[in-house]
Scaffold this motif. Structure first.
Motif, PDB file in Angstrom:
ATOM      1  N   VAL A 204      29.558  33.607  36.302  1.00 59.52           N
ATOM      2  CA  VAL A 204      29.072  34.041  35.226  1.00 59.52           C
ATOM      3  C   VAL A 204      28.971  35.102  34.682  1.00 59.52           C
ATOM      4  O   VAL A 204      29.380  35.979  33.959  1.00 59.52           O
ATOM      5  CB  VAL A 204      27.598  33.253  35.131  1.00 59.52           C
ATOM      6  N   ARG A 205      28.636  36.250  35.837  1.00 62.36           N
ATOM      7  CA  ARG A 205      28.574  37.562  35.675  1.00 62.36           C
ATOM      8  C   ARG A 205      30.137  38.188  35.470  1.00 62.36           C
ATOM      9  O   ARG A 205      30.073  38.949  34.388  1.00 62.36           O
ATOM     10  CB  ARG A 205      28.004  38.400  37.159  1.00 62.36           C
ATOM     11  N   GLN A 206      31.138  37.755  35.875  1.00 57.11           N
ATOM     12  CA  GLN A 206      32.555  38.088  35.535  1.00 57.11           C
ATOM     13  C   GLN A 206      32.867  37.696  34.187  1.00 57.11           C
ATOM     14  O   GLN A 206      33.296  38.260  33.356  1.00 57.11           O
ATOM     15  CB  GLN A 206      33.451  37.329  36.560  1.00 57.11           C
ATOM     16  N   ALA A 207      32.233  36.501  33.861  1.00 56.19           N
ATOM     17  CA  ALA A 207      32.548  35.989  32.120  1.00 56.19           C
ATOM     18  C   ALA A 207      31.661  37.090  31.298  1.00 56.19           C
ATOM     19  O   ALA A 207      32.041  37.525  30.383  1.00 56.19           O
ATOM     20  CB  ALA A 207      31.883  34.732  31.790  1.00 56.19           C
ATOM     21  N   LEU A 208      30.590  37.563  31.839  1.00 53.38           N
ATOM     22  CA  LEU A 208      29.749  38.537  31.192  1.00 53.38           C
ATOM     23  C   LEU A 208      30.577  39.929  30.854  1.00 53.38           C
ATOM     24  O   LEU A 208      30.702  40.691  29.888  1.00 53.38           O
ATOM     25  CB  LEU A 208      28.383  38.813  31.797  1.00 53.38           C
ATOM     26  N   ASP A 209      31.337  40.166  32.127  1.00 54.04           N
ATOM     27  CA  ASP A 209      32.102  41.395  32.101  1.00 54.04           C
ATOM     28  C   ASP A 209      33.050  41.426  31.134  1.00 54.04           C
ATOM     29  O   ASP A 209      33.511  42.376  30.305  1.00 54.04           O
ATOM     30  CB  ASP A 209      32.694  41.547  33.273  1.00 54.04           C
ATOM     31  N   VAL A 210      33.671  40.310  30.669  1.00 60.44           N
ATOM     32  CA  VAL A 210      34.656  39.913  29.750  1.00 60.44           C
ATOM     33  C   VAL A 210      34.051  40.404  28.495  1.00 60.44           C
ATOM     34  O   VAL A 210      34.854  40.717  27.547  1.00 60.44           O
ATOM     35  CB  VAL A 210      35.155  38.574  29.821  1.00 60.44           C
ATOM     36  N   LEU A 211      32.900  39.953  28.065  1.00 60.96           N
ATOM     37  CA  LEU A 211      32.319  40.355  26.775  1.00 60.96           C
ATOM     38  C   LEU A 211      32.210  41.741  26.362  1.00 60.96           C
ATOM     39  O   LEU A 211      31.621  41.996  25.312  1.00 60.96           O
ATOM     40  CB  LEU A 211      31.032  39.393  26.529  1.00 60.96           C
ATOM     41  N   ASP A 212      32.478  42.610  27.507  1.00 58.71           N
ATOM     42  CA  ASP A 212      32.144  44.025  27.234  1.00 58.71           C
ATOM     43  C   ASP A 212      33.473  44.605  26.230  1.00 58.71           C
ATOM     44  O   ASP A 212      33.076  45.533  25.530  1.00 58.71           O
ATOM     45  CB  ASP A 212      32.330  44.893  28.528  1.00 58.71           C
ATOM     46  N   THR A 213      34.460  43.695  26.378  1.00 60.35           N
ATOM     47  CA  THR A 213      35.466  44.369  25.335  1.00 60.35           C
ATOM     48  C   THR A 213      35.971  42.998  24.579  1.00 60.35           C
ATOM     49  O   THR A 213      36.686  43.500  23.647  1.00 60.35           O
ATOM     50  CB  THR A 213      36.597  44.801  26.051  1.00 60.35           C
ATOM     51  N   ALA A 214      35.245  41.817  24.597  1.00 57.47           N
ATOM     52  CA  ALA A 214      35.746  40.806  23.640  1.00 57.47           C
ATOM     53  C   ALA A 214      34.610  40.268  23.025  1.00 57.47           C
ATOM     54  O   ALA A 214      33.410  40.388  23.389  1.00 57.47           O
ATOM     55  CB  ALA A 214      36.294  39.721  24.718  1.00 57.47           C
ATOM     56  N   ALA A 215      34.811  39.426  21.818  1.00 61.74           N
ATOM     57  CA  ALA A 215      33.625  38.965  21.048  1.00 61.74           C
ATOM     58  C   ALA A 215      33.004  37.743  21.726  1.00 61.74           C
ATOM     59  O   ALA A 215      31.816  37.534  21.484  1.00 61.74           O
ATOM     60  CB  ALA A 215      34.131  38.556  19.631  1.00 61.74           C
ATOM     61  N   SER A 216      34.143  36.756  22.326  1.00 56.54           N
ATOM     62  CA  SER A 216      33.620  35.543  22.649  1.00 56.54           C
ATOM     63  C   SER A 216      34.582  35.274  23.796  1.00 56.54           C
ATOM     64  O   SER A 216      35.668  35.488  23.785  1.00 56.54           O
ATOM     65  CB  SER A 216      33.455  34.493  21.676  1.00 56.54           C
ATOM     66  N   ILE A 217      33.818  34.282  24.861  1.00 55.12           N
ATOM     67  CA  ILE A 217      34.827  33.691  25.836  1.00 55.12           C
ATOM     68  C   ILE A 217      34.263  32.150  25.986  1.00 55.12           C
ATOM     69  O   ILE A 217      32.923  32.095  25.871  1.00 55.12           O
ATOM     70  CB  ILE A 217      34.707  34.397  27.303  1.00 55.12           C
TER      71      ILE A 217
END
Length: 285
Positions: A204-217
């Motif tokens: 989940v922490r990796q998914a939150l890292d994606v949100l640093d540059t994306a709107a949604s995942i």
């Protein structure tokens, strides 16, 4: 608006909060419906929450009743029983799958006049010393989410899971962006319990890292089924399915939605690194 809201301040929720702090993420809140944290793990988790600086983020008495996704704003609004509304970019469901204790059919006042002490909701004002004790092994009512959850396009989670709960690696559900589970369906191996959550927290922490540059995942539409169907094919031949026993692993159609047929090692390795191809990632405008 918070960066993250974690629902549930039990073992998984406190672990997620510690991971957020270690990653330098301090804009989050833990919403816990009870008047204290930890459930059956209360003593140990209170110490951990204090040691890692999580305590100031905890909101006890916050009984979550709804979570609604705003696609235009790429954010969730979480509503609690007291009428409060909390907004966050991402929500992590850390609700224990057995957080609501089940009551045995023969445990009513007509057959048992004593005090009922449940491990998850123990009444500490009752002193059992010197008395007779009856121990009944009854699991709780399985629960994957708290309250009404409405995702993209107004779709309700209960409708999305109408034919059975499923999620990619037990963590992400298609149609529900920026929403993650730490104790979702298909998460417990055949040779372990559902307690070890460290790898799911890291995922989940990796998914939150994606949100640093994306709107949604969110999980691709076919990803959860590709993950779960293989396990359930194997489990149709397992004792949980053909043994003739009633089990909390089985849904009404006798389909297993909590267990997976595989090793703990496989789960750990599969969640070691988030594969972006398993997800639909929407870039920021």
């Amino acid at each position: 608006m918070y960066e993250v809201i974690v629902i549930g301040a039990g073992l998984a929720g406190i672990g997620m909060a510690i991971a957020l702090k270690r990653a330098g993420r301090h804009d989050f809140a833990l919403l816990e419906r009870a008047d204290d944290i930890g459930g059956a793990w209360r003593g140990s988790l209170r110490h951990c929450a204090e040691e890692f600086g999580v305590t100031p983020h905890i909101r006890c008495g916050a009984d979550v009743r709804s979570a609604v996704y705003d696609e235009a704003g790429a954010a969730w609004t979480v509503g609690t029983a007291d009428g409060a509304r909390h907004r966050a970019r991402a929500v992590v469901m850390a609700v224990g799958t057995l957080c609501d204790p089940a009551r045995p059919a023969d445990f009513g006042p007509e057959s048992f006049a004593g005090a009922a002490l449940r491990s998850g909701r123990r009444d500490r004002s009752v002193d059992p010393a010197g008395g007779r004790t009856r121990v009944t092994g009854v699991l709780g009512d399985r629960e994957f989410a708290r309250g009404t959850v409405v995702g993209r396009g107004g779709r309700r989670l209960e409708d999305a899971w109408g034919e059975g709960a499923e999620a990619l690696l037990g963590v992400s559900v298609s149609g529900f962006p920026n929403l993650f589970w730490l104790a979702g369906p298909d998460i417990a191996g055949a040779r372990d319990s559902a307690v070890p959550v460290e790898r799911r927290i890291g995922y989940v922490r990796q998914a939150l890292d994606v949100l640093d540059t994306a709107a949604s995942i969110e999980a691709r539409a076919d990803a959860p089924r590709m993950f779960g169907d293989g396990w359930r094919t194997l489990l149709r031949r397992a004792v949980w399915s053909i043994g003739g026993c009633e089990s909390w692993y089985l849904e009404e159609r006798r389909r297993i939605r909590l267990r997976m047929s595989g090793s703990t090692w496989w789960q750990r390795e599969r969640k070691r690194e988030l594969r972006r191809e398993d997800f639909h990632i929407r870039p920021r405008a």
